[in-house]
Design an enzyme around this catalytic site. Structure first.
Site, mmCIF file in Angstrom:
data_model
loop_
_atom_site.group_PDB
_atom_site.id
_atom_site.type_symbol
_atom_site.label_atom_id
_atom_site.label_comp_id
_atom_site.label_asym_id
_atom_site.label_seq_id
_atom_site.Cartn_x
_atom_site.Cartn_y
_atom_site.Cartn_z
ATOM 1 N N TYR A 66 74.047 -25.723 -67.677
ATOM 2 C CA TYR A 66 73.031 -26.751 -67.986
ATOM 3 C C TYR A 66 71.940 -26.209 -68.915
ATOM 4 C CZ TYR A 66 68.856 -29.604 -66.979
ATOM 5 O OH TYR A 66 67.709 -30.345 -67.069
ATOM 6 N N ILE A 67 71.262 -25.172 -68.507
ATOM 7 C CA ILE A 67 70.159 -24.668 -69.331
ATOM 8 C C ILE A 67 70.718 -23.837 -70.495
ATOM 9 C CG2 ILE A 67 67.982 -23.368 -69.341
ATOM 10 C CD1 ILE A 67 67.825 -23.993 -66.276
ATOM 11 N N TYR B 222 69.041 -16.080 -52.958
ATOM 12 C CA TYR B 222 68.988 -16.472 -54.370
ATOM 13 C C TYR B 222 67.769 -15.819 -55.036
ATOM 14 C CZ TYR B 222 67.991 -19.242 -58.499
ATOM 15 O OH TYR B 222 67.671 -19.618 -59.782
ATOM 16 N N GLY C 150 63.252 -24.275 -45.958
ATOM 17 C CA GLY C 150 62.895 -23.369 -47.053
ATOM 18 C C GLY C 150 62.137 -24.012 -48.200
HETATM 19 N N1 UFG Z 1 64.263 -33.407 -52.714
HETATM 20 C C1 UFG Z 1 64.337 -34.549 -51.956
HETATM 21 N N2 UFG Z 1 65.532 -35.185 -51.878
HETATM 22 C C2 UFG Z 1 66.644 -34.767 -52.537
HETATM 23 C C3 UFG Z 1 66.559 -33.591 -53.337
HETATM 24 C C4 UFG Z 1 65.338 -32.929 -53.397
HETATM 25 O O1 UFG Z 1 63.366 -34.974 -51.315
HETATM 26 O O2 UFG Z 1 67.710 -35.394 -52.435
HETATM 27 C C5 UFG Z 1 62.965 -32.715 -52.831
HETATM 28 C C6 UFG Z 1 63.022 -31.271 -52.343
HETATM 29 O O3 UFG Z 1 62.775 -31.228 -50.967
HETATM 30 C C7 UFG Z 1 61.915 -30.644 -53.188
HETATM 31 C C8 UFG Z 1 61.922 -31.461 -54.489
HETATM 32 O O4 UFG Z 1 62.625 -32.660 -54.185
HETATM 33 O O5 UFG Z 1 60.686 -30.848 -52.573
HETATM 34 C C9 UFG Z 1 62.640 -30.763 -55.623
HETATM 35 O O6 UFG Z 1 63.902 -30.316 -55.140
HETATM 36 P P1 UFG Z 1 65.015 -29.703 -56.105
HETATM 37 O O7 UFG Z 1 66.206 -29.389 -55.246
HETATM 38 O O8 UFG Z 1 65.207 -30.590 -57.286
HETATM 39 O O9 UFG Z 1 64.356 -28.378 -56.650
HETATM 40 P P2 UFG Z 1 63.720 -27.144 -55.834
HETATM 41 O O10 UFG Z 1 62.248 -27.227 -56.054
HETATM 42 O O11 UFG Z 1 64.194 -27.060 -54.452
HETATM 43 O O12 UFG Z 1 64.415 -25.938 -56.578
HETATM 44 C C10 UFG Z 1 63.857 -25.287 -57.632
HETATM 45 C C11 UFG Z 1 64.976 -24.637 -58.437
HETATM 46 C C12 UFG Z 1 65.602 -23.514 -57.651
HETATM 47 C C13 UFG Z 1 64.536 -22.569 -57.150
HETATM 48 C C14 UFG Z 1 63.506 -23.322 -56.358
HETATM 49 C C15 UFG Z 1 62.399 -22.406 -55.935
HETATM 50 O O13 UFG Z 1 65.967 -25.587 -58.781
HETATM 51 O O14 UFG Z 1 66.487 -22.818 -58.499
HETATM 52 O O15 UFG Z 1 62.935 -24.341 -57.154
HETATM 53 O O16 UFG Z 1 61.817 -22.895 -54.767
HETATM 54 F F1 UFG Z 1 65.086 -21.655 -56.330
#
Ligand code: UFG
Length: 333
Positions: free
Chosen positions: A11-12, A141, A281
């Site tokens: 992707y990136i 990770y 997490g």
């Molecule tokens: N979320 C929802 N519903 C969903 C998917 C996500 O409520 O179906 C929320 C998550 O709880 C989070 C936010 O949306 O609060 C963003 O979630 P993402 O999964 O899109 O992204 P993250 O912040 O979890 O992940 C990113 C990067 C990872 C990295 C992480 C560090 O994609 O690679 O930040 O915390 F590890």
């Protein structure tokens, strides 16, 4: 400059390759296609399929092309999976990464830009997060990304290899050619847009009892093209010094509910949201201070407005309803 992009079919990585070519650089994409996608590789890039641990193949890819620098984006990146399968993350993100550094050393390639992550900070005590804050990953990770980051100054000391580690916050958005497709999809924006497109019944909001303005988690979404531009700036600064930079748009970030609202506006569709339990997490807030890369390299994100980011992702999803042509997913970072 001739640049080898590992994970350049992801992707990136595919957007980084696109931007490098647009700037007149020569690009070799090196990818095992375990997650990435051949058709995500832009026209004009050479493509070599291979493992980072296949040293001969990797060295040949560098040597044949007169590579001067590497952008290293090949990695596994699912937080949840890393907790259940840590060995996979140590092998791919650390062991294979060291094989790449060794191959670079053998071939006399002395510049690397590395895709790191906000996950190296774990749950930071203060926002916005600065590069000097404590490094305390809460999953394999983040731990494996940090382990590779920590090897870099030692390789610089021993071999003179200059590095830039770029700690991404939440990459999002698309170009006309390249967009985000993961299987399984775990990222908020593509999930919300799948719901808008009728490919899911609803979006689950993982918790609305966080100490934030509407109770849902706050994240710092940064457009993939702005990320790609940062790689090119970092690369051009490597002659002078090595560095570590956060990459996010900063400001107040956006809550999960705000992302869903923006997606409703952009798509004009109803998107049903249901609150469910917190996801293990997830920090409540993760917003970058990108002051360092702005002042040192003059990076200036062009897509700070979440609407622009979501619009680009929506356009891409509509023009690629089945993802990439041959059905595999694209992933990087
Ligand atoms: N979320 C929802 N519903 C969903 C998917 C996500 O409520 O179906 C929320 C998550 O709880 C989070 C936010 O949306 O609060 C963003 O979630 P993402 O999964 O899109 O992204 P993250 O912040 O979890 O992940 C990113 C990067 C990872 C990295 C992480 C560090 O994609 O690679 O930040 O915390 F590890």
């Amino acid at each position: 400059m001739r640049i080898l992009v590992t994970g350049g079919a992801g992707y990136i990585g595919s957007v980084v390759a696109e931007e490098l070519i647009a700037d007149g650089h020569g690009v070799v994409v090196y990818d095992n296609l375990s997650k990435g996608h051949r058709t995500a590789t832009p026209a004009g890039a050479d493509f070599v399929r291979g493992e980072l641990t296949d040293t001969e193949n990797l060295r040949r890819a560098m040597r044949g092309q007169g590579t001067e620098a590497v952008i290293h984006m090949a990695a596994y990146s699912l937080v949840g999976e890393s907790v259940t399968e840590p060995a996979k993350y140590y092998r791919n993100n650390v062991t294979a990464g060291l094989a790449l550094l060794d191959a670079m050393n053998e071939e006399g390639v002395r510049k690397i830009v590395f895709s790191s992550t906000a996950a190296v900070y774990g749950e930071p005590e203060k926002q916005p997060v600065e590069e000097r804050y404590a490094l305390a990953p809460t999953n394999p990770y983040g731990e494996t990304k940090l382990a590779f980051e920590r090897a870099l100054p030692w390789y610089e000391h021993a071999h003179g290899t200059r590095y830039a580690s770029l700690r991404y916050f939440n990459a999002a958005g698309a170009t006309g050619q390249c967009g985000e497709v993961h299987d399984p999809e775990t990222h908020l924006i593509p999930i919300v847009l799948q719901a808008a497109a009728g490919r899911r019944t609803h979006v689950e909001i993982y918790g609305d009892d966080y100490p934030t303005r509407d109770g849902t988690c706050v994240r710092d979404y940064v457009h993939v093209v702005d990320l790609a531009r940062a790689h090119i700036l970092a690369l051009s600064s490597l002659g002078e010094r090595s560095a570590i930079y956060n990459l996010g748009c900063g400001g107040d970030g956006y809550t999960v509910r705000e992302v869903i609202d923006v997606a409703r506006e952009v798509t004009g569709r109803d998107i049903e949201a249901r609150v469910s339990a917190r996801r293990a997490g997830d920090p409540a807030v993760l917003v970058a201070s990108s002051a360092r890369i702005k002042s040192e390299l003059g990076w200036s994100p062009q897509f700070q407005d979440l609407r622009l980011i979501v619009e680009s992702a929506w356009r891409w999803m509509q023009s690629h309803p089945a993802g990439y042509e041959d059905g595999a997913e694209a992933q990087a970072g």
